[in-house]
Design a protein around this motif. Structure first.
Motif, PDB file in Angstrom:
ATOM      1  N   LYS A 108      14.326 -29.634 -38.702  1.00  0.00           N
ATOM      2  CA  LYS A 108      14.362 -28.134 -38.297  1.00  0.00           C
ATOM      3  C   LYS A 108      15.945 -27.491 -38.137  1.00  0.00           C
ATOM      4  O   LYS A 108      16.217 -27.142 -37.039  1.00  0.00           O
ATOM      5  CB  LYS A 108      13.672 -28.066 -36.902  1.00  0.00           C
ATOM      6  N   THR A 109      16.634 -28.148 -39.270  1.00  0.00           N
ATOM      7  CA  THR A 109      17.885 -27.816 -39.119  1.00  0.00           C
ATOM      8  C   THR A 109      18.272 -26.612 -40.167  1.00  0.00           C
ATOM      9  O   THR A 109      17.877 -26.584 -41.226  1.00  0.00           O
ATOM     10  CB  THR A 109      18.889 -28.918 -39.500  1.00  0.00           C
ATOM     11  N   THR A 110      19.123 -25.648 -39.676  1.00  0.00           N
ATOM     12  CA  THR A 110      19.582 -24.459 -40.243  1.00  0.00           C
ATOM     13  C   THR A 110      21.151 -24.561 -40.380  1.00  0.00           C
ATOM     14  O   THR A 110      21.650 -24.607 -39.108  1.00  0.00           O
ATOM     15  CB  THR A 110      19.207 -23.171 -39.890  1.00  0.00           C
ATOM     16  N   LEU A 111      21.843 -24.782 -41.483  1.00  0.00           N
ATOM     17  CA  LEU A 111      23.118 -25.092 -41.306  1.00  0.00           C
ATOM     18  C   LEU A 111      23.942 -24.141 -42.425  1.00  0.00           C
ATOM     19  O   LEU A 111      23.251 -23.622 -43.503  1.00  0.00           O
ATOM     20  CB  LEU A 111      23.131 -26.561 -42.036  1.00  0.00           C
ATOM     21  N   ALA A 112      24.940 -23.451 -41.836  1.00  0.00           N
ATOM     22  CA  ALA A 112      25.839 -22.733 -42.813  1.00  0.00           C
ATOM     23  C   ALA A 112      27.134 -23.748 -43.298  1.00  0.00           C
ATOM     24  O   ALA A 112      27.555 -24.278 -42.420  1.00  0.00           O
ATOM     25  CB  ALA A 112      26.424 -21.522 -41.952  1.00  0.00           C
ATOM     26  N   VAL A 113      27.341 -23.544 -44.615  1.00  0.00           N
ATOM     27  CA  VAL A 113      28.292 -24.195 -45.360  1.00  0.00           C
ATOM     28  C   VAL A 113      29.423 -23.404 -45.950  1.00  0.00           C
ATOM     29  O   VAL A 113      29.046 -22.226 -46.706  1.00  0.00           O
ATOM     30  CB  VAL A 113      27.902 -25.237 -46.392  1.00  0.00           C
ATOM     31  N   ARG A 114      30.740 -23.411 -45.483  1.00  0.00           N
ATOM     32  CA  ARG A 114      31.782 -22.674 -45.949  1.00  0.00           C
ATOM     33  C   ARG A 114      32.647 -23.168 -46.741  1.00  0.00           C
ATOM     34  O   ARG A 114      33.337 -24.123 -46.420  1.00  0.00           O
ATOM     35  CB  ARG A 114      32.494 -21.821 -44.798  1.00  0.00           C
ATOM     36  N   SER A 115      32.868 -22.593 -47.846  1.00  0.00           N
ATOM     37  CA  SER A 115      34.116 -23.341 -48.643  1.00  0.00           C
ATOM     38  C   SER A 115      35.112 -22.136 -49.001  1.00  0.00           C
ATOM     39  O   SER A 115      34.808 -21.121 -49.430  1.00  0.00           O
ATOM     40  CB  SER A 115      33.617 -23.920 -50.197  1.00  0.00           C
ATOM     41  N   GLN A 116      36.368 -22.700 -48.776  1.00  0.00           N
ATOM     42  CA  GLN A 116      37.633 -21.707 -48.628  1.00  0.00           C
ATOM     43  C   GLN A 116      38.533 -22.197 -49.741  1.00  0.00           C
ATOM     44  O   GLN A 116      38.901 -23.366 -49.458  1.00  0.00           O
ATOM     45  CB  GLN A 116      38.008 -21.375 -47.286  1.00  0.00           C
ATOM     46  N   MET A 117      38.982 -21.738 -50.690  1.00  0.00           N
ATOM     47  CA  MET A 117      40.124 -22.127 -51.503  1.00  0.00           C
ATOM     48  C   MET A 117      41.065 -20.827 -51.967  1.00  0.00           C
ATOM     49  O   MET A 117      40.483 -20.158 -52.370  1.00  0.00           O
ATOM     50  CB  MET A 117      39.721 -22.871 -52.664  1.00  0.00           C
ATOM     51  N   PHE A 164      26.104 -29.224 -50.977  1.00  0.00           N
ATOM     52  CA  PHE A 164      25.844 -29.676 -49.727  1.00  0.00           C
ATOM     53  C   PHE A 164      24.405 -29.152 -49.140  1.00  0.00           C
ATOM     54  O   PHE A 164      24.127 -27.927 -49.498  1.00  0.00           O
ATOM     55  CB  PHE A 164      26.852 -29.352 -48.575  1.00  0.00           C
ATOM     56  N   ALA A 165      23.492 -30.049 -48.562  1.00  0.00           N
ATOM     57  CA  ALA A 165      22.410 -29.592 -48.115  1.00  0.00           C
ATOM     58  C   ALA A 165      21.633 -28.752 -49.133  1.00  0.00           C
ATOM     59  O   ALA A 165      20.891 -27.703 -48.723  1.00  0.00           O
ATOM     60  CB  ALA A 165      22.496 -28.828 -46.939  1.00  0.00           C
ATOM     61  N   GLY A 166      21.278 -29.261 -50.512  1.00  0.00           N
ATOM     62  CA  GLY A 166      20.404 -28.713 -51.373  1.00  0.00           C
ATOM     63  C   GLY A 166      20.958 -27.466 -52.073  1.00  0.00           C
ATOM     64  O   GLY A 166      20.486 -26.854 -52.938  1.00  0.00           O
ATOM     65  N   GLY A 167      22.219 -27.094 -51.701  1.00  0.00           N
ATOM     66  CA  GLY A 167      22.925 -25.905 -52.483  1.00  0.00           C
ATOM     67  C   GLY A 167      24.013 -26.580 -52.776  1.00  0.00           C
ATOM     68  O   GLY A 167      24.756 -27.330 -52.533  1.00  0.00           O
ATOM     69  N   SER A 168      24.470 -25.917 -53.999  1.00  0.00           N
ATOM     70  CA  SER A 168      25.779 -26.228 -54.680  1.00  0.00           C
ATOM     71  C   SER A 168      26.568 -24.708 -55.255  1.00  0.00           C
ATOM     72  O   SER A 168      26.043 -23.867 -55.489  1.00  0.00           O
ATOM     73  CB  SER A 168      25.513 -27.050 -55.896  1.00  0.00           C
ATOM     74  N   GLY A 169      27.589 -25.006 -55.443  1.00  0.00           N
ATOM     75  CA  GLY A 169      28.429 -23.759 -56.073  1.00  0.00           C
ATOM     76  C   GLY A 169      29.566 -24.167 -56.778  1.00  0.00           C
ATOM     77  O   GLY A 169      30.151 -25.478 -56.662  1.00  0.00           O
ATOM     78  N   THR A 170      30.097 -23.438 -57.769  1.00  0.00           N
ATOM     79  CA  THR A 170      31.500 -23.655 -58.315  1.00  0.00           C
ATOM     80  C   THR A 170      32.248 -22.356 -58.390  1.00  0.00           C
ATOM     81  O   THR A 170      31.555 -21.323 -58.687  1.00  0.00           O
ATOM     82  CB  THR A 170      30.898 -24.088 -59.748  1.00  0.00           C
TER      83      THR A 170
END
Length: 204
Positions: free
Chosen positions: A75-84, A121-127
């Motif tokens: 029952k975890t809801t998580l926000a992941v932020r990538s900044q560059m 991270f956590a099932g999601g990915s991005g490029t």
């Protein structure tokens, strides 16, 4: 007639129960196999309190490739932020079951003068990509001289899923001694790349 109907109903219930038990057994076997693959790839992660997030940095053998062994409680809801380099992206994921995974961040030059950042991270990915010959040259020639702050390097760390502040997992900075004078000003020295996680609403 009534007895036949009752017997038929019992048979149906037994069949349904058998199917559900078979599916549950298959799911358990799948989870066990997934866990075994994680252990083979990244070692065991001791989780003393399953209600907390656990992270342990992994040695990838590459200066611009970062990874963590991760446990997420149910029952975890998580926000992941990538900044560059002045840009940022945020994704949110939610899981009802506990998760065991490997998170990754990787910088590399995939084409001449183009830097690509891959995040998973956590099932999601991005490029994301950045066209800058100066930045590509800097990463190519000075990757080992960048300032790296990576959580979980010395030992596993724990995070409360509903913490009121986000946690920075990775921050990459450019020391003044290696910053080339022609590097565009929009590329920050103090925060070339930052990855942070937290409860929704805590991650800007």
């Amino acid at each position: 007639m009534m007895r036949n109907a009752i017997d038929l109903a019992l048979v149906v219930v037994i069949l349904i129960g058998g199917v559900l038990a078979f599916r549950a057994g298959g799911e358990r076997m799948g989870l066990a196999a997934h866990h075994a693959r994680l252990v083979d790839a990244a070692g065991e992660l001791a989780v003393d309190d399953p209600t907390l997030i656990y992270l342990k940095a992994l040695d990838t053998g590459e200066p611009l490739h970062f990874a963590w062994r991760v446990h997420l409680p149910p029952k975890t809801t998580l926000a992941v932020r990538s900044q560059m380099a002045g840009g940022s992206s945020t994704s949110t994921s939610s899981h009802s079951d506990p998760q065991e995974l490997i998170a990754r961040v990787r910088l590399r030059e995939e084409a001449p003068n183009q830097v690509r950042v891959y995040t998973k991270f956590a099932g999601g990915s991005g490029t994301s990509g950045y066209d800058s010959p100066e930045l590509a040259r800097l990463l190519r020639e000075h990757a080992h001289e960048l300032k790296i702050e990576q959580i979980g390097r010395s030992e596993a760390v724990t995070i409360t899923p509903d913490a009121t502040k986000p946690t920075v997992l990775l921050r990459i900075s450019i020391p003044d001694a290696i910053r080339p004078p022609d590097l565009p000003q929009w590329i920050s020295s103090g925060n070339l790349l930052e990855l942070s996680i937290g409860a929704p609403g805590t991650v800007p």
